[in-house]
Design an enzyme around this catalytic site. Structure first.
Site, PDB file in Angstrom:
ATOM      1  N   GLY A 174       0.911  12.453   6.846  1.00 22.01           N
ATOM      2  CA  GLY A 174       2.196  13.064   6.525  1.00 22.01           C
ATOM      3  C   GLY A 174       3.320  12.059   6.476  1.00 22.01           C
ATOM      4  N   ALA A 175       3.002  10.805   6.098  1.00 25.23           N
ATOM      5  CA  ALA A 175       4.009   9.755   5.938  1.00 25.23           C
ATOM      6  C   ALA A 175       4.824   9.515   7.213  1.00 25.23           C
ATOM      7  CB  ALA A 175       4.948  10.083   4.770  1.00 25.23           C
ATOM      8  N   GLN A 244      -6.309  10.469   8.911  1.00 18.42           N
ATOM      9  CA  GLN A 244      -6.129  10.449   7.458  1.00 18.42           C
ATOM     10  C   GLN A 244      -4.736   9.933   7.124  1.00 18.42           C
ATOM     11  OE1 GLN A 244      -4.133  12.921   5.529  1.00 18.42           O
ATOM     12  NE2 GLN A 244      -4.700  12.022   3.551  1.00 18.42           N
ATOM     13  N   SER A 245      -4.648   8.953   6.216  1.00 14.52           N
ATOM     14  CA  SER A 245      -3.381   8.407   5.749  1.00 14.52           C
ATOM     15  C   SER A 245      -2.564   7.872   6.935  1.00 14.52           C
ATOM     16  CB  SER A 245      -2.620   9.475   4.962  1.00 14.52           C
ATOM     17  OG  SER A 245      -1.510   8.935   4.284  1.00 14.52           O
ATOM     18  N   ALA A 246      -1.348   8.356   7.143  1.00 12.79           N
ATOM     19  CA  ALA A 246      -0.558   7.907   8.287  1.00 12.79           C
ATOM     20  C   ALA A 246      -1.283   8.208   9.592  1.00 12.79           C
ATOM     21  CB  ALA A 246       0.814   8.582   8.277  1.00 12.79           C
ATOM     22  N   ASP A 346      -6.368   5.132  -5.327  1.00 11.72           N
ATOM     23  CA  ASP A 346      -5.310   5.519  -4.391  1.00 11.72           C
ATOM     24  C   ASP A 346      -4.063   4.676  -4.657  1.00 11.72           C
ATOM     25  OD1 ASP A 346      -3.665   6.078  -2.193  1.00 11.72           O
ATOM     26  OD2 ASP A 346      -5.375   6.321  -0.843  1.00 11.72           O
ATOM     27  N   HIS A 378      -5.461   9.434  -3.530  1.00 11.51           N
ATOM     28  CA  HIS A 378      -5.105   9.661  -2.125  1.00 11.51           C
ATOM     29  C   HIS A 378      -5.425  11.093  -1.689  1.00 11.51           C
ATOM     30  CE1 HIS A 378      -3.089   8.155   1.458  1.00 11.51           C
ATOM     31  NE2 HIS A 378      -2.391   9.263   1.549  1.00 11.51           N
TER      32      HIS A 378
END
Length: 437
Positions: A174-175, A244-246, A346, A378
């Site tokens: 979620g950045a 995941q991601s951030a 991505d 992404h």
């Protein structure tokens, strides 16, 4: 897992790296021993030639998929209906908070509109998963794990309660600004259908907290899982951490800081030795290499450095840089096997972030592997592919790792009904085109 063989295709850009796999056409096939072993559970039993068995894996819709999103066993709870609006309000507030922090320029107005259209296209899937999330008796929502705001986690429990189940502690992305535990509901529902307990850990976002508080929250959530998951039918000896991601960045920082504490002899509430694997999905692990990239995509340098507690803290919160530090070798040696998943298309976080971190880990003596999925974005791996139904290479890889030493579970995986489609294909393809990620 060690007794099984696997096919490994080398990237053209990293031909000397035996632990980086990319699913793409290749003129030669090289047999090696990666961390993910191939078992008969996912072999096409009807194949008529060796060539078909060796053909690279693609993201395709198949009638022999490996998972189903079951909606059986749910019951309508009218008592929970008052909670659903509050959850919806929080999600909406997070979205507007992101817009406010990024500024209301032309670029972000267009991206915010794209995000709204993207969500609209995936709405058929969100509605189905949301109904399950709010009303299923298999979902235990907002379990308190600490005394800080947002110190809550959701548990997704398998329908079959026979025996202790493996556990995945998941930290969503979620950045660093709009992370929320419900973002992991699709993964939680699908893994729990395969006999795996999933704990989706919430944490403070910016500006409520900076990266230090986020890592602290994630570590405390993991500690809660390690100490209490047996009460929910989980096996404390089979715990996996995933981000995941951030969330992949936050979770990797949490496990690395825990290893540093253990190596220093500090008092701890959980041990990295309890973790069987760390799975990182589409994460970034060297902040020095990402500052300018994020700035070019709208996560402006000043905002990003504010989240990361200033430029002087980039070293501390860059796992790849910490792993390369000779003074941290004792702590790094305590880390569990680490597998990093990434899509080659991505744009939010380049796949080099995973391959570079995996290489640094191997140089430091950690068992690690980077797995690249050709032409995946992404959000493909985390949203579009699971909503498509049928086969999903990432999901199959996770199941193979988690069930690798459980022959009975692997046998059940073979007999599992196909995963159902949640969103029409035309809407998924259009969503992929308009995605702002």
């Amino acid at each position: 897992m060690k007794n099984a063989a696997a096919l490994l295709f080398r990237s053209e850009h990293d031909s000397a790296d035996d632990s980086t796999r990319i699913f793409m056409p290749s003129s030669s096939e090289i047999e090696t021993k990666p961390l993910i072993s191939k078992t008969p559970s996912y072999t096409n039993q009807n194949s008529t030639s060796d060539q078909k068995k060796k053909r690279r894996r693609r993201r395709v819709l198949s009638e022999t998929s490996v998972v189903t999103l079951s909606f059986g066993g749910t019951r309508r709870r009218f008592g929970r209906m008052t909670i659903a609006p509050s959850e919806t309000f929080l999600i909406t507030r997070l979205s507007f908070k992101l817009l406010a922090l990024l500024g209301v320029g032309y670029r972000w107005i267009m991206r915010f509109m794209a995000l709204g259209f993207y969500a609209f296209l995936l709405m058929p899937g969100f509605i189905q998963v949301g109904y399950y999330y709010f009303y299923s008796s298999r979902v235990r929502r907002s379990i308190v794990y600490g005394d800080q705001p947002r110190n809550r986690l959701d548990l997704y429990l398998p329908e079959n309660k026979d025996g202790a189940k493996p556990v995945v502690a998941f930290v969503t992305g979620g950045a660093w600004i709009i992370g929320y535990k419900a973002w992991g509901s699709l993964l939680g529902l699908q893994l729990s259908d395969r006999g795996i307990i999933v704990a989706c850990i919430d944490y403070r976002n910016f500006p409520q907290g900076t990266i230090g508080e986020m890592v602290q929250d994630a570590a405390q959530g993991i500690s809660f899982v390690c100490k209490n998951i047996a009460d929910y039918g989980g096996d404390p000896n089979r715990i996996y951490i995933m981000g995941q991601s951030a969330g992949a960045h936050i979770a990797s920082c949490a496990i690395l800081q825990q290893a540093i504490k253990e190596a220093a002899g500090e008092t701890i509430t959980w041990s990295v030795s309890q973790i069987k694997y760390y799975f990182g999905l589409s994460g970034g692990y060297n902040l020095f290499n990402l500052v300018d990239h994020f700035n070019s995509r709208g996560l402006y340098r000043s905002l990003f450095l504010g989240i990361m507690e200033g430029e002087e803290s980039l070293h501390q919160y860059s796992p790849e840089v910490v792993v390369k530090d000779p003074n941290r070798r004792n702590a790094v040696s305590l880390l569990p096997p680490i597998i990093l998943f990434h899509g080659t298309a991505d744009l939010s976080i380049p796949p080099d972030a995973s391959t570079s971190f995996a290489a640094a880990l191997r140089d430091a003596g950690v068992q690690s592997e980077a797995i690249l999925y050709e032409e995946k974005t992404h959000t493909d791996l985390f949203l579009q592919d699971p909503m498509r139904g049928g086969n999903d290479d990432l999901f199959e890889d996770l199941i193979r790792l988690i069930h690798g030493d459980d022959a009975e579970a692997l046998e059940r995986d073979v007999k599992a009904p196909p995963r159902r489609r949640l969103v029409p294909e035309c809407m998924l393809r259009l969503a992929r085109k308009v995605s702002p990620f």
